[in-house]
Design a protein around this motif. Structure first.
Motif, mmCIF file in Angstrom:
data_model
loop_
_atom_site.group_PDB
_atom_site.id
_atom_site.type_symbol
_atom_site.label_atom_id
_atom_site.label_comp_id
_atom_site.label_asym_id
_atom_site.label_seq_id
_atom_site.Cartn_x
_atom_site.Cartn_y
_atom_site.Cartn_z
ATOM 1 N N VAL A 151 49.688 29.456 78.065
ATOM 2 C CA VAL A 151 48.324 29.976 78.078
ATOM 3 C C VAL A 151 47.540 29.277 76.971
ATOM 4 O O VAL A 151 47.753 29.552 75.782
ATOM 5 C CB VAL A 151 48.315 31.500 77.867
ATOM 6 N N LEU A 152 46.671 28.371 77.345
ATOM 7 C CA LEU A 152 45.996 27.531 76.355
ATOM 8 C C LEU A 152 45.009 28.332 75.523
ATOM 9 O O LEU A 152 44.310 29.213 76.029
ATOM 10 C CB LEU A 152 45.284 26.372 77.052
ATOM 11 N N ASN A 153 44.959 28.000 74.230
ATOM 12 C CA ASN A 153 44.054 28.695 73.325
ATOM 13 C C ASN A 153 42.603 28.315 73.568
ATOM 14 O O ASN A 153 41.697 29.108 73.339
ATOM 15 C CB ASN A 153 44.424 28.398 71.873
ATOM 16 N N GLN B 58 46.291 23.611 84.928
ATOM 17 C CA GLN B 58 46.065 24.354 86.163
ATOM 18 C C GLN B 58 45.744 25.809 85.841
ATOM 19 O O GLN B 58 45.813 26.228 84.685
ATOM 20 C CB GLN B 58 47.324 24.292 87.036
ATOM 21 N N VAL B 59 45.415 26.585 86.893
ATOM 22 C CA VAL B 59 45.435 28.030 86.736
ATOM 23 C C VAL B 59 46.897 28.447 86.725
ATOM 24 O O VAL B 59 47.781 27.641 86.988
ATOM 25 C CB VAL B 59 44.660 28.760 87.845
ATOM 26 N N PHE B 60 47.177 29.704 86.433
ATOM 27 C CA PHE B 60 48.569 30.103 86.236
ATOM 28 C C PHE B 60 49.323 30.160 87.568
ATOM 29 O O PHE B 60 48.728 30.424 88.621
ATOM 30 C CB PHE B 60 48.646 31.468 85.565
ATOM 31 N N PRO C 9 48.736 23.646 72.148
ATOM 32 C CA PRO C 9 47.975 24.688 71.453
ATOM 33 C C PRO C 9 47.946 25.979 72.273
ATOM 34 O O PRO C 9 46.947 26.311 72.919
ATOM 35 C CB PRO C 9 46.582 24.067 71.318
ATOM 36 N N ALA C 10 49.048 26.718 72.255
ATOM 37 C CA ALA C 10 49.160 27.939 73.043
ATOM 38 C C ALA C 10 49.935 28.988 72.259
ATOM 39 O O ALA C 10 51.040 28.719 71.792
ATOM 40 C CB ALA C 10 49.852 27.652 74.372
ATOM 41 N N ASP C 11 49.375 30.186 72.165
ATOM 42 C CA ASP C 11 50.042 31.296 71.479
ATOM 43 C C ASP C 11 50.962 32.073 72.414
ATOM 44 O O ASP C 11 51.802 32.846 71.952
ATOM 45 C CB ASP C 11 49.008 32.271 70.906
ATOM 46 N N GLY D 30 45.491 26.953 81.768
ATOM 47 C CA GLY D 30 46.923 26.851 81.489
ATOM 48 C C GLY D 30 47.445 25.445 81.670
ATOM 49 O O GLY D 30 46.768 24.573 82.228
ATOM 50 N N VAL D 31 48.663 25.223 81.181
ATOM 51 C CA VAL D 31 49.343 23.950 81.404
ATOM 52 C C VAL D 31 50.823 24.242 81.645
ATOM 53 O O VAL D 31 51.449 25.003 80.903
ATOM 54 C CB VAL D 31 49.157 22.964 80.224
#
Length: 385
Positions: A285-287, A350-352, A229-231, A318-319
Motif C-alpha cells: 500500500v503505497l504512501n 496497480q489497484v489492489f 515507500p509503503a507502511d 499499490g504495487v
C-alpha cells in the motif's frame, strides 16, 4: 507476479530510423520484424533510443517491453529486462515478462465479482482457485495494433487493442491504448488508457521483471537492493488472495521503507506470509497519494556493483512486489541463459488484488463516459560507489 505452475547484449533490430526532415532529433524510433506466432500473424518490434544510448524495445504481442538497455556508473550498458528473442518464444512461454496485463492485473478470488447485482464468473487460470492477469488469453497474449510511432525530443509508440464484450468473461467492449515514451532524461513512461460501453472492472499494468545486474547474470537478482515507500501490505490467504486486512510492515521482512537486499529475508519461514508466497508476491500500500496524472514513487531497485538504478513511478495506490518465486528453470531467455527462481524482480503498480470483492480496497470499476488512466514510468539513473 506469476502463476505457480553474463549480461545480455541488446537485440539488434536492423531497421531504418524514423526522423523528421529538417529537425534535430533527440530520441529516435525504429520498427522491425520480430517473427511470427502460430497463427502466422507477424509481430513487430518498435525500438525507442535516446542520445544517451538508453533504449527500449516493445513488441506488438502483448504490448510487451522486450528489452530495456540501461547504463552502469562506468557507462557499461546492459539489458535489465527479462524476455525472449522472438515472438514464438513469447507465445510458448506463458511468463508475462514485460507484458501489458489486463483486463484485470493480479488475482480475483474464485474468479467472481458482481456489478450492479449481476455476477460474473471468470476462468480460474491460477491453479483452479483464482482468475489471474485477465484470464487464459488476456491482453498479454493478444496482438496489439501500432497506432502511432514518433521520433523527436521524446520518442514514442502507441498500441491499441479492442476487447469485445464478454471476452474472458468481462462485461463491456473495452477500448485500450498503451503508449510507451522515452525521453532524454532516461525515463520510459507507459500510459495506459481505457474506455468502456458497459460498467466493468479495469486494472492494467506492466509485468516487467528486472535484474539491475543485467538479465541472465549468474548471480540472479537477489542481490538487488530494493526500497518501497509503503507502511502496509495486504496480506494473503493460502490461495494468495488478500484477506482485506492492511498489515504494518514494521518489524517484518516486508519493511522496505529503507533500502534492503531482496534476498536477505526471502526464505525467512518465521513469517507466514513469506511461506505462503514462497517469498515475496504481495501488494504494498503505497504512501504516496493517487491524484489524477501525478505520479509518486512505487519502488527503487539498485545493483550496488554496477550502480544501475531503476525508480518505478505511478499514479496508482499499490504495487505488487514479486521476486520471481515461480520461475522454475524451464525457460531460456534471450541471451540463452536459463531463467531460475529469483532471476527477476517485478514491481507492478496497480489497484489492489481482488479489489472488486473488497469494499475497503480502491475502486476498480469503470463506467461508460469515464476514462481509465494509469500512468507509470521507469526512471533510470546511476549511483555513486
Amino acid at each position: 507476479m506469476a502463476n505457480r505452475n553474463a549480461l545480455a547484449a541488446p537485440i539488434m533490430l536492423g531497421a531504418m530510423l524514423m526522423t523528421f526532415s529538417g529537425q534535430a532529433i533527440g530520441a529516435e524510433a525504429a520498427r522491425a520484424p520480430f517473427g511470427k506466432i502460430s497463427t502466422g500473424e507477424a509481430i513487430e518490434a518498435i525500438t525507442l533510443k535516446n542520445k544517451n544510448g538508453v533504449s527500449a524495445s516493445i513488441i506488438t504481442y502483448g504490448a510487451t517491453l522486450q528489452s530495456l538497455i540501461a547504463p552502469g556508473r562506468d557507462g557499461k550498458m546492459a539489458d535489465i529486462a527479462l524476455g525472449f528473442k522472438d515472438a514464438a518464444a513469447y507465445e510458448k512461454n506463458a511468463s508475462y515478462f514485460g507484458a501489458s496485463v489486463g483486463r484485470y492485473a493480479n488475482r480475483i478470488g474464485k474468479g467472481k465479482f458482481t456489478i450492479d447485482g449481476k455476477s460474473y464468473q471468470l476462468a480460474l487460470n491460477d491453479n483452479g482457485v483464482a482468475a489471474l492477469h485477465g484470464g487464459p488469453k488476456g491482453f498479454d497474449k493478444r496482438v496489439w495494433k501500432v497506432l502511432d510511432v514518433k521520433s523527436g525530443p521524446v520518442a514514442s509508440v502507441t498500441f491499441g487493442y479492442t476487447s469485445p464484450d464478454g471476452e474472458e468473461g468481462y462485461p463491456g467492449t473495452l477500448t485500450v491504448t498503451a503508449t510507451y515514451s522515452l525521453d532524454e532524461n532516461n525515463q520510459l513512461t507507459i500510459d495506459y488508457r481505457a474506455k468502456t460501453d458497459k460498467p466493468t472492472i479495469v486494472n492494467l499494468t506492466n509485468h516487467a521483471l528486472f535484474n539491475m545486474a543485467g538479465e541472465g547474470s549468474p548471480e540472479g537478482a537477489m542481490g538487488n537492493v530494493l526500497t518501497i515507500p509503503a507502511d502496509y501490505i495486504t496480506p494473503v490467504d493460502a490461495e494468495l488472495i488478500p484477506t482485506g486486512e492492511l498489515r504494518p510492515v514494521e518489524g517484518t521482512p516486508f519493511d522496505f521503507r529503507k533500502p534492503r537486499v531482496v534476498g536477505k529475508d526471502i526464505r525467512d519461514a518465521s513469517d507466514p506470509q513469506i511461506v505462503v508466497g514462497r517469498g515475496y508476491d504481495h501488494n504494498f500500500v503505497l504512501n504516496g497519494k493517487s491524484s489524477g496524472d501525478e505520479m509518486h514513487l512505487a519502488g527503487r531497485l539498485e545493483d550496488p556493483a554496477s550502480g544501475r538504478v531503476l525508480e518505478v513511478l505511478t499514479n496508482q495506490p499499490g504495487v505488487q512486489f514479486y521476486a520471481g518465486n515461480f520461475i522454475d528453470g524451464t525457460m531460456i531467455g534471450k541471451s540463452n541463459h536459463i531463467y531460475r527462481q529469483g532471476d527477476g524482480i517485478a514491481l507492478e503498480p496497480q489497484v489492489f488484488p481482488d479489489s472488486p470483492n473488497k469494499p475497503n480496497f480502491p475502486n476498480a470499476r469503470l463506467n461508460p463516459g469515464q476514462e481509465y488512466h494509469h500512468k507509470m514510468a521507469f526512471r533510470l539513473t546511476t549511483s555513486a560507489r
